[in-house]
Design a protein around this motif. Sequence first.
Motif, PDB file in Angstrom:
ATOM      1  N   SER A 121     -25.189  57.417   9.716  1.00 62.22           N
ATOM      2  CA  SER A 121     -24.885  58.425  10.739  1.00 62.22           C
ATOM      3  C   SER A 121     -24.464  57.775  12.051  1.00 62.22           C
ATOM      4  CB  SER A 121     -26.102  59.322  10.963  1.00 62.22           C
ATOM      5  OG  SER A 121     -26.446  60.017   9.782  1.00 62.22           O
ATOM      6  N   VAL A 122     -25.103  56.651  12.392  1.00 63.26           N
ATOM      7  CA  VAL A 122     -24.771  55.973  13.648  1.00 63.26           C
ATOM      8  C   VAL A 122     -23.353  55.412  13.611  1.00 63.26           C
ATOM      9  CG1 VAL A 122     -25.300  53.973  15.106  1.00 63.26           C
ATOM     10  CG2 VAL A 122     -27.151  55.441  14.289  1.00 63.26           C
ATOM     11  N   ILE A 123     -22.982  54.729  12.531  1.00 62.26           N
ATOM     12  CA  ILE A 123     -21.647  54.131  12.499  1.00 62.26           C
ATOM     13  C   ILE A 123     -20.576  55.207  12.405  1.00 62.26           C
ATOM     14  CG2 ILE A 123     -21.522  53.778   9.991  1.00 62.26           C
ATOM     15  CD1 ILE A 123     -20.212  51.439  12.800  1.00 62.26           C
ATOM     16  N   CYS A 124     -20.859  56.306  11.681  1.00 59.32           N
ATOM     17  CA  CYS A 124     -19.894  57.404  11.629  1.00 59.32           C
ATOM     18  C   CYS A 124     -19.711  58.019  13.017  1.00 59.32           C
ATOM     19  CB  CYS A 124     -20.341  58.463  10.630  1.00 59.32           C
ATOM     20  SG  CYS A 124     -20.091  58.008   8.900  1.00 59.32           S
ATOM     21  N   ALA A 125     -20.812  58.178  13.758  1.00 61.06           N
ATOM     22  CA  ALA A 125     -20.723  58.712  15.113  1.00 61.06           C
ATOM     23  C   ALA A 125     -19.967  57.744  16.019  1.00 61.06           C
ATOM     24  CB  ALA A 125     -22.120  58.982  15.659  1.00 61.06           C
ATOM     25  N   MET A 126     -20.242  56.448  15.877  1.00 62.13           N
ATOM     26  CA  MET A 126     -19.526  55.449  16.675  1.00 62.13           C
ATOM     27  C   MET A 126     -18.037  55.470  16.386  1.00 62.13           C
ATOM     28  SD  MET A 126     -21.733  51.952  16.853  1.00 62.13           S
ATOM     29  CE  MET A 126     -20.388  51.147  17.743  1.00 62.13           C
ATOM     30  N   LEU A 127     -17.683  55.582  15.119  1.00 62.70           N
ATOM     31  CA  LEU A 127     -16.275  55.604  14.744  1.00 62.70           C
ATOM     32  C   LEU A 127     -15.579  56.866  15.251  1.00 62.70           C
ATOM     33  CD1 LEU A 127     -16.461  54.277  11.071  1.00 62.70           C
ATOM     34  CD2 LEU A 127     -15.436  53.099  13.028  1.00 62.70           C
ATOM     35  N   GLN A 132     -19.319  66.483   9.555  1.00 62.87           N
ATOM     36  CA  GLN A 132     -19.290  67.079   8.219  1.00 62.87           C
ATOM     37  C   GLN A 132     -18.703  66.142   7.171  1.00 62.87           C
ATOM     38  OE1 GLN A 132     -17.687  68.235  10.882  1.00 62.87           O
ATOM     39  NE2 GLN A 132     -15.557  68.819  10.434  1.00 62.87           N
ATOM     40  N   ASP A 133     -18.094  65.037   7.589  1.00 61.50           N
ATOM     41  CA  ASP A 133     -17.498  64.092   6.648  1.00 61.50           C
ATOM     42  C   ASP A 133     -18.429  62.948   6.257  1.00 61.50           C
ATOM     43  OD1 ASP A 133     -15.199  65.576   6.693  1.00 61.50           O
ATOM     44  OD2 ASP A 133     -14.147  64.274   8.100  1.00 61.50           O
ATOM     45  N   ASN A 139     -20.646  59.304  -0.598  1.00 63.79           N
ATOM     46  CA  ASN A 139     -20.306  59.490  -2.007  1.00 63.79           C
ATOM     47  C   ASN A 139     -19.109  58.641  -2.422  1.00 63.79           C
ATOM     48  OD1 ASN A 139     -22.376  61.362  -2.291  1.00 63.79           O
ATOM     49  ND2 ASN A 139     -21.071  63.091  -1.755  1.00 63.79           N
ATOM     50  N   TRP A 140     -18.085  58.598  -1.593  1.00 72.11           N
ATOM     51  CA  TRP A 140     -16.880  57.843  -1.930  1.00 72.11           C
ATOM     52  C   TRP A 140     -17.157  56.351  -2.082  1.00 72.11           C
ATOM     53  CZ3 TRP A 140     -13.416  60.598   2.228  1.00 72.11           C
ATOM     54  CH2 TRP A 140     -12.917  61.782   1.679  1.00 72.11           C
TER      55      TRP A 140
END
Length: 375
Positions: A121-127, A132-133, A139-140
């Motif tokens: 969650s942290v790296i997705c938020a940073m990016l 929702q992705d 999974n991917w």
Amino acid sequence: MRVKLPIVGHTWLTVTHDACAALLKDHDGFARDPANAGSKTQQRILRFLPRTIGILALNMLGHDDPEHRRLRGLVDQAFQRRTIEAMKPMITQIADRLLDRLDGRMEADLMSEFCRDLPLSVICAMLGLPEQDHDRFKNWLGGLKDTANIGAVIRAIPGVIKVVRYLRRVSGPGGGALPDGLIAALRDAETGGQTLSEDELVSMILLLFGAGQETTTHLISGGLFALLSHGDQLRRLRSDPALMPLCVEECLRYVSPVQMTKPRFATRDVVFQGLQFRRGDMFAGLLAAANCDPAKFEHPHAFDITRHPNPHLSFGTGVHFCLGFQLARSETAIAFERVLARFPDMRIATEGSPIRWHKRLGIRALTQLPVRLTA
């Protein structure tokens, strides 16, 4: 020592602290790109891969200077937009939200329900990826958990292709990436009039995602397991929270989530550590051994959260020193603080199956971390 590694082949391993550090710092004698050591193997392999997969090799880890310096400079520029200190409230909020789901539970698997989701969650938020992705990413890329198994790697290719296609779309102007995230910062980064190409941008995003999520997952889970398995050290940390920075460093050394470096290739015939080697010979640093070298660490197999100094090599050294080292330290400290405060009576759930580790090349990774949350 010389070993035969799956997929990689015959490799010389440095196993002492001094030898590993020397290998990682000698950028003239040892190259990351095998082409700089006279080998065309990597280029031949890339020609047979789908273009969507081949761009994964375009990140800075596989390059030497000056190309590495160019890519690293662009990524450093993007990272400078945010300080780790400013991110701590966001990391804490994510940790607390994940732990809220465990309130009232007697038992949980911290690996799947906390240790993996927090860095993800942290790296997705940073990016700057839409929230929702996040699950789609998990999974991917889930098939890449066993990179030592060629069959598993092949089975993971469809998921990687989906990720690459998604990133091409989301990283473009108006593609959906948030304007204050790293994707936008990387897209806009410029040094000396140069920017990242689309392929380089996608490859760099995947590098940051993988490095920022997986290794921190195993540092947090392995560190919690070490603390819960050493009651004296856990009690010491609870009684003196100021020991947290030293505790995180000892977890980095003791767990060594990254067990081995990427390969290096001798750029010329060379005498290294008293032995003669030929141009093109392949080397890797066995960081797990270096971090337990009795010549460098007193009582190296003891878990001691007061250890100081602690010159571990878990982040590497030299020009390829880990870009996200401060983020990993902060995430781990916050994860420890929040979960230990929330569940003061937590202990390992030893009933049933024993604790197991993944059989993965180069990574120290728990399969599960079952715990009893309440007394």
